[in-house]
Design a protein around this motif. Structure first.
Motif, PDB file in Angstrom:
ATOM      1  N   LEU A 166     -51.736-114.843 -39.544  1.00 24.56           N
ATOM      2  CA  LEU A 166     -50.618-115.267 -38.698  1.00 24.56           C
ATOM      3  C   LEU A 166     -49.875-114.074 -38.121  1.00 24.56           C
ATOM      4  CD1 LEU A 166     -49.171-118.213 -40.825  1.00 24.56           C
ATOM      5  CD2 LEU A 166     -50.669-118.338 -38.825  1.00 24.56           C
ATOM      6  N   ARG A 167     -49.694-113.051 -38.933  1.00 25.84           N
ATOM      7  CA  ARG A 167     -49.064-111.820 -38.452  1.00 25.84           C
ATOM      8  C   ARG A 167     -49.218-110.741 -39.521  1.00 25.84           C
ATOM      9  NH1 ARG A 167     -44.831-114.818 -40.432  1.00 25.84           N
ATOM     10  NH2 ARG A 167     -43.181-113.733 -41.577  1.00 25.84           N
ATOM     11  N   THR A 168     -49.016-109.512 -39.093  1.00 23.30           N
ATOM     12  CA  THR A 168     -49.040-108.366 -39.995  1.00 23.30           C
ATOM     13  C   THR A 168     -47.704-107.653 -39.908  1.00 23.30           C
ATOM     14  OG1 THR A 168     -51.434-108.077 -39.777  1.00 23.30           O
ATOM     15  CG2 THR A 168     -50.167-106.186 -40.551  1.00 23.30           C
ATOM     16  N   ILE A 169     -47.061-107.482 -41.040  1.00 26.66           N
ATOM     17  CA  ILE A 169     -45.763-106.803 -41.105  1.00 26.66           C
ATOM     18  C   ILE A 169     -46.003-105.364 -41.524  1.00 26.66           C
ATOM     19  CG2 ILE A 169     -43.476-106.790 -42.154  1.00 26.66           C
ATOM     20  CD1 ILE A 169     -43.915-109.777 -42.818  1.00 26.66           C
ATOM     21  N   ALA A 170     -45.668-104.433 -40.647  1.00 26.12           N
ATOM     22  CA  ALA A 170     -45.814-103.007 -40.947  1.00 26.12           C
ATOM     23  C   ALA A 170     -44.469-102.285 -40.901  1.00 26.12           C
ATOM     24  CB  ALA A 170     -46.775-102.347 -39.962  1.00 26.12           C
ATOM     25  N   ASN A 171     -43.576-102.745 -40.038  1.00 27.13           N
ATOM     26  CA  ASN A 171     -42.265-102.121 -39.904  1.00 27.13           C
ATOM     27  C   ASN A 171     -41.474-102.280 -41.196  1.00 27.13           C
ATOM     28  OD1 ASN A 171     -39.550-101.465 -39.159  1.00 27.13           O
ATOM     29  ND2 ASN A 171     -40.028-101.940 -37.037  1.00 27.13           N
ATOM     30  N   GLY A 172     -41.103-101.160 -41.827  1.00 27.33           N
ATOM     31  CA  GLY A 172     -40.316-101.207 -43.048  1.00 27.33           C
ATOM     32  C   GLY A 172     -41.126-101.374 -44.311  1.00 27.33           C
ATOM     33  N   VAL A 173     -42.469-101.218 -44.226  1.00 23.03           N
ATOM     34  CA  VAL A 173     -43.316-101.377 -45.411  1.00 23.03           C
ATOM     35  C   VAL A 173     -43.906-100.024 -45.781  1.00 23.03           C
ATOM     36  CG1 VAL A 173     -45.301-102.562 -46.407  1.00 23.03           C
ATOM     37  CG2 VAL A 173     -43.848-103.743 -44.736  1.00 23.03           C
ATOM     38  N   ASP A 174     -43.505 -99.490 -46.946  1.00 24.39           N
ATOM     39  CA  ASP A 174     -43.980 -98.199 -47.445  1.00 24.39           C
ATOM     40  C   ASP A 174     -44.166 -98.294 -48.948  1.00 24.39           C
ATOM     41  OD1 ASP A 174     -43.641 -96.015 -45.153  1.00 24.39           O
ATOM     42  OD2 ASP A 174     -41.921 -97.362 -45.050  1.00 24.39           O
ATOM     43  N   VAL A 175     -45.416 -98.177 -49.421  1.00 23.87           N
ATOM     44  CA  VAL A 175     -45.742 -98.330 -50.837  1.00 23.87           C
ATOM     45  C   VAL A 175     -45.148 -99.638 -51.369  1.00 23.87           C
ATOM     46  CG1 VAL A 175     -45.931 -97.164 -53.056  1.00 23.87           C
ATOM     47  CG2 VAL A 175     -45.559 -95.809 -50.995  1.00 23.87           C
ATOM     48  N   PRO A 176     -45.587-100.789 -50.847  1.00 24.23           N
ATOM     49  CA  PRO A 176     -45.023-102.070 -51.276  1.00 24.23           C
ATOM     50  C   PRO A 176     -45.584-102.501 -52.629  1.00 24.23           C
ATOM     51  CG  PRO A 176     -46.781-102.448 -49.687  1.00 24.23           C
ATOM     52  CD  PRO A 176     -46.625-100.948 -49.807  1.00 24.23           C
ATOM     53  N   LEU A 177     -44.695-102.710 -53.604  1.00 26.05           N
ATOM     54  CA  LEU A 177     -45.134-103.038 -54.956  1.00 26.05           C
ATOM     55  C   LEU A 177     -44.808-104.455 -55.386  1.00 26.05           C
ATOM     56  CD1 LEU A 177     -44.255 -99.808 -56.981  1.00 26.05           C
ATOM     57  CD2 LEU A 177     -46.322-100.368 -55.713  1.00 26.05           C
ATOM     58  N   SER A 178     -43.860-105.107 -54.711  1.00 28.35           N
ATOM     59  CA  SER A 178     -43.441-106.427 -55.177  1.00 28.35           C
ATOM     60  C   SER A 178     -42.907-107.235 -54.007  1.00 28.35           C
ATOM     61  CB  SER A 178     -42.371-106.281 -56.264  1.00 28.35           C
ATOM     62  OG  SER A 178     -42.008-107.529 -56.809  1.00 28.35           O
ATOM     63  N   LEU A 179     -43.164-108.561 -54.025  1.00 31.60           N
ATOM     64  CA  LEU A 179     -42.702-109.475 -52.985  1.00 31.60           C
ATOM     65  C   LEU A 179     -41.920-110.619 -53.622  1.00 31.60           C
ATOM     66  CD1 LEU A 179     -46.013-109.933 -50.936  1.00 31.60           C
ATOM     67  CD2 LEU A 179     -44.191-108.268 -50.497  1.00 31.60           C
ATOM     68  N   ALA A 180     -40.959-111.152 -52.878  1.00 25.27           N
ATOM     69  CA  ALA A 180     -40.201-112.316 -53.360  1.00 25.27           C
ATOM     70  C   ALA A 180     -39.604-113.037 -52.169  1.00 25.27           C
ATOM     71  CB  ALA A 180     -39.110-111.892 -54.338  1.00 25.27           C
ATOM     72  N   PHE A 181     -39.279-114.318 -52.353  1.00 18.97           N
ATOM     73  CA  PHE A 181     -38.614-115.127 -51.336  1.00 18.97           C
ATOM     74  C   PHE A 181     -37.324-115.696 -51.893  1.00 18.97           C
ATOM     75  CE2 PHE A 181     -42.999-115.296 -49.880  1.00 18.97           C
ATOM     76  CZ  PHE A 181     -42.860-115.168 -48.500  1.00 18.97           C
ATOM     77  N   ASP A 182     -36.295-115.816 -51.024  1.00 22.01           N
ATOM     78  CA  ASP A 182     -35.097-116.525 -51.435  1.00 22.01           C
ATOM     79  C   ASP A 182     -35.193-117.983 -50.996  1.00 22.01           C
ATOM     80  OD1 ASP A 182     -34.337-116.650 -48.734  1.00 22.01           O
ATOM     81  OD2 ASP A 182     -32.893-115.004 -48.890  1.00 22.01           O
ATOM     82  N   THR A 183     -34.161-118.772 -51.280  1.00 23.49           N
ATOM     83  CA  THR A 183     -34.228-120.201 -50.997  1.00 23.49           C
ATOM     84  C   THR A 183     -34.156-120.510 -49.500  1.00 23.49           C
ATOM     85  OG1 THR A 183     -31.832-120.401 -51.311  1.00 23.49           O
ATOM     86  CG2 THR A 183     -33.248-120.807 -53.227  1.00 23.49           C
ATOM     87  N   SER A 184     -33.793-119.523 -48.682  1.00 20.26           N
ATOM     88  CA  SER A 184     -33.769-119.696 -47.226  1.00 20.26           C
ATOM     89  C   SER A 184     -35.075-119.269 -46.578  1.00 20.26           C
ATOM     90  CB  SER A 184     -32.605-118.904 -46.613  1.00 20.26           C
ATOM     91  OG  SER A 184     -31.364-119.376 -47.096  1.00 20.26           O
ATOM     92  N   GLY A 185     -36.035-118.809 -47.372  1.00 19.36           N
ATOM     93  CA  GLY A 185     -37.322-118.381 -46.848  1.00 19.36           C
ATOM     94  C   GLY A 185     -37.364-116.938 -46.394  1.00 19.36           C
ATOM     95  N   ASN A 186     -36.306-116.153 -46.656  1.00 15.89           N
ATOM     96  CA  ASN A 186     -36.329-114.730 -46.343  1.00 15.89           C
ATOM     97  C   ASN A 186     -37.277-114.009 -47.294  1.00 15.89           C
ATOM     98  OD1 ASN A 186     -34.231-114.752 -44.269  1.00 15.89           O
ATOM     99  ND2 ASN A 186     -32.812-115.173 -45.945  1.00 15.89           N
ATOM    100  N   LEU A 187     -38.055-113.079 -46.739  1.00 17.47           N
ATOM    101  CA  LEU A 187     -39.013-112.300 -47.519  1.00 17.47           C
ATOM    102  C   LEU A 187     -38.389-110.968 -47.932  1.00 17.47           C
ATOM    103  CD1 LEU A 187     -41.944-111.528 -48.493  1.00 17.47           C
ATOM    104  CD2 LEU A 187     -42.300-110.647 -46.161  1.00 17.47           C
ATOM    105  N   TYR A 188     -38.605-110.580 -49.206  1.00 15.57           N
ATOM    106  CA  TYR A 188     -38.127-109.303 -49.743  1.00 15.57           C
ATOM    107  C   TYR A 188     -39.346-108.473 -50.145  1.00 15.57           C
ATOM    108  CZ  TYR A 188     -33.568-111.618 -50.056  1.00 15.57           C
ATOM    109  OH  TYR A 188     -32.409-112.288 -49.761  1.00 15.57           O
ATOM    110  N   VAL A 189     -39.375-107.220 -49.706  1.00 13.14           N
ATOM    111  CA  VAL A 189     -40.478-106.314 -50.017  1.00 13.14           C
ATOM    112  C   VAL A 189     -39.916-105.066 -50.689  1.00 13.14           C
ATOM    113  CG1 VAL A 189     -42.415-104.981 -49.119  1.00 13.14           C
ATOM    114  CG2 VAL A 189     -41.758-107.132 -47.999  1.00 13.14           C
ATOM    115  N   ALA A 190     -40.329-104.823 -51.935  1.00 15.68           N
ATOM    116  CA  ALA A 190     -39.885-103.627 -52.660  1.00 15.68           C
ATOM    117  C   ALA A 190     -40.794-102.465 -52.306  1.00 15.68           C
ATOM    118  CB  ALA A 190     -39.902-103.872 -54.158  1.00 15.68           C
ATOM    119  N   ASN A 191     -40.221-101.415 -51.728  1.00 20.39           N
ATOM    120  CA  ASN A 191     -40.967-100.230 -51.312  1.00 20.39           C
ATOM    121  C   ASN A 191     -40.594 -99.055 -52.203  1.00 20.39           C
ATOM    122  OD1 ASN A 191     -42.198-101.263 -48.716  1.00 20.39           O
ATOM    123  ND2 ASN A 191     -40.034-101.617 -48.270  1.00 20.39           N
TER     124      ASN A 191
END
Length: 368
Positions: A166-191
Motif C-alpha cells: 500500500l505504501r512505504t514509509i521512509a521519512n523519519g525511519v532510522d534503525v526501527p526496532l519497535s512498532l505500535a498503534f494508539d486507539t486512533s490508529g496513529n503509528l509509532y516507530v521507535a528509532n
C-alpha cells in the motif's frame, strides 16, 4: 553482561543494541483451529496465547505453539516454514505473522487455523511487525543495519491478507526496532539511530511524521501504549542507565522517567489498568520482572519466582501476565519456559517448558 540468547548476543555486539530474547513450550500438537463462525466479530472469538520458540544451538528451525488462555493446554503447533521466528504478531482475524529477522530476512504469514505458510514476504533486515485495525501488515526493516546496527530503514505497509504494498514509509525511519498503534490508529516507530534516537508518529495513511519525540531518549528498544494512549519507551543503552519514559498522549510532555528497578532491561508490557511490566536480566542470567502501578516511578513489587532469563512479556485481556524465559545455559535449566501470572501476584499460575532441549521462547502474542 548476560543476554538472554546467543544469537541475540551476537546481534547486540554487532549493533550495540541489547535486544531481549526468550522461551516457550509445545508438547503434543492438537488439531488445527476451526475457521471463524460466519458473521462473528473477530473480537468475540476466543483468544489464544501464541509462543514462538527456537534454537539456542539447534539450527533446524523453531516452532510456534498456540495455547489456550492461561497456558491451559495446547491448541496446535506450527513447524512448517517457521525458521527462527524471532518475532511474531497476530491480526484481528487470527492471521499469524512470523519474522525471521536475524539471518533469513523473511516474514511468513499463516491464515487462521493453518499449519502451513499462506504467503511469504522478503524483507531483509526485518526487525518487527504490527497490524492496524484494518488488519493491514506493517513491517519495519533496515537492510543496511546488518551487521553493524546503523542505517536508514523503512516501514512497508501491506494490504490485509495479500502481498500488495500500500505504501512505504521512509521519512523519519532510522534503525526501527519497535512498532505500535494508539486507539486512533496513529503509528509509532521507535528509532534507535545514533546520535539522535526518536519515536516517529504517523497519522493513519500518512508517510510523513506527524511529530518526532526525542526528549529523554537515548536508545529506544521497545514501545507500548496504555489505555489512555500515553506512550512508554524502554531505553536500553549499552553504556548508560536504563530507563522507561512515559509521554503524555498526543504530546512530547514527559510524565514519568523510571530508572529504579531496571537492569539489562529486555522488554515492557502494559495491562488494561495501566500497570507497567519490565523484564530484567541480572549478571547471573536470571533476573526479575519489575511491576509499576500507574503513576509510580519505583517498582510496586518484583516477580522473581519462575523468572529465569526473562525476555518478552505480554498481558492478556484478563490482565494475566506472560513471561518468556530463556533459561540458564547449563543443565538442568537448559530449556526455556513460559509462565503466566494472575494480576497482582508474584507466583506463577502455571509454567510450560520448551519442547526441545536448549530451545527457548523468542516472542509472545495473543489473538483469535
Amino acid at each position: 553482561m548476560i543476554i538472554a540468547d546467543l544469537r541475540c548476543h551476537a546481534w547486540a555486539v554487532a549493533a550495540a543494541i541489547l535486544a531481549g530474547c526468550t522461551a516457550a513450550p509445545s508438547p503434543n500438537a492438537v488439531q488445527a483451529l476451526p475457521p471463524p463462525a460466519a458473521g462473528r466479530p473477530a473480537h468475540t472469538l476466543a483468544r489464544y496465547v501464541f509462543v514462538a520458540e527456537c534454537c539456542r544451538f539447534n539450527e533446524s528451525g523453531g516452532n510456534i505453539t498456540l495455547y489456550e488462555p492461561a497456558l491451559a493446554g495446547v491448541a496446535r503447533t506450527i513447524t512448517d516454514g517457521v525458521g527462527e521466528a524471532d518475532f511474531i504478531t497476530v491480526d484481528g482475524s487470527g492471521r499469524l505473522y512470523a519474522v525471521n529477522r536475524f539471518y533469513g530476512g523473511t516474514v511468513t504469514e499463516y491464515d487462521r487455523g493453518s499449519l502451513t505458510p499462506t504467503r511469504h514476504f522478503r524483507s531483509k533486515g526485518a526487525w518487527a511487525a504490527a497490524t492496524d485495525d484494518s488488519n493491514n501488515l506493517y513491517v519495519a526493516s533496515c537492510p543496511t543495519c546488518l551487521p553493524y546496527g546503523s542505517g536508514r530503514g523503512t516501514v512497508v505497509v501491506y494490504k490485509a491478507g495479500t502481498t500488495k504494498v500500500l505504501r512505504t514509509i521512509a521519512n523519519g525511519v532510522d534503525v526501527p526496532l519497535s512498532l505500535a498503534f494508539d486507539t486512533s490508529g496513529n503509528l509509532y516507530v521507535a528509532n534507535s539511530v545514533y546520535p539522535r534516537p526518536d519515536v516517529s508518529v504517523y497519522s493513519p495513511g500518512s508517510s510523513r511524521p506527524l511529530r518526532e519525540l526525542r526528549r529523554g531518549l537515548n536508545s529506544p528498544l521497545a514501545i507500548a501504549l496504555d489505555p489512555s494512549n500515553d506512550l512508554f519507551v524502554l531505553n536500553n543503552p549499552s553504556s548508560t542507565s536504563k530507563s522507561v519514559v512515559e509521554y503524555q498522549a498526543g504530546s512530547d510532555k514527559i510524565l514519568r522517567r523510571i530508572t529504579s528497578g531496571l537492569l539489562n532491561s529486555q522488554a515492557l508490557a502494559l495491562d488494561a489498568s495501566g500497570t507497567l511490566y519490565v523484564s530484567n536480566v541480572d549478571n547471573t542470567g536470571h533476573g526479575w520482572v519489575s511491576v509499576y502501578k500507574t503513576g509510580t516511578s519505583a517498582p510496586s513489587y518484583t516477580i522473581t519466582e519462575g523468572v529465569d532469563g526473562a525476555g518478552a512479556l505480554m498481558a492478556d485481556a484478563e490482565d494475566n501476565l506472560y513471561v518468556a524465559n530463556a533459561g540458564y545455559y547449563v543443565p538442568p535449566r537448559n530449556r526455556g519456559t513460559t509462565c503466566v501470572y494472575a494480576v497482582d501476584t508474584q507466583k506463577p499460575l502455571h509454567c510450560v517448558r520448551s519442547q526441545r532441549k536448549f530451545d527457548f521462547p523468542t516472542w509472545l502474542a495473543s489473538g483469535p
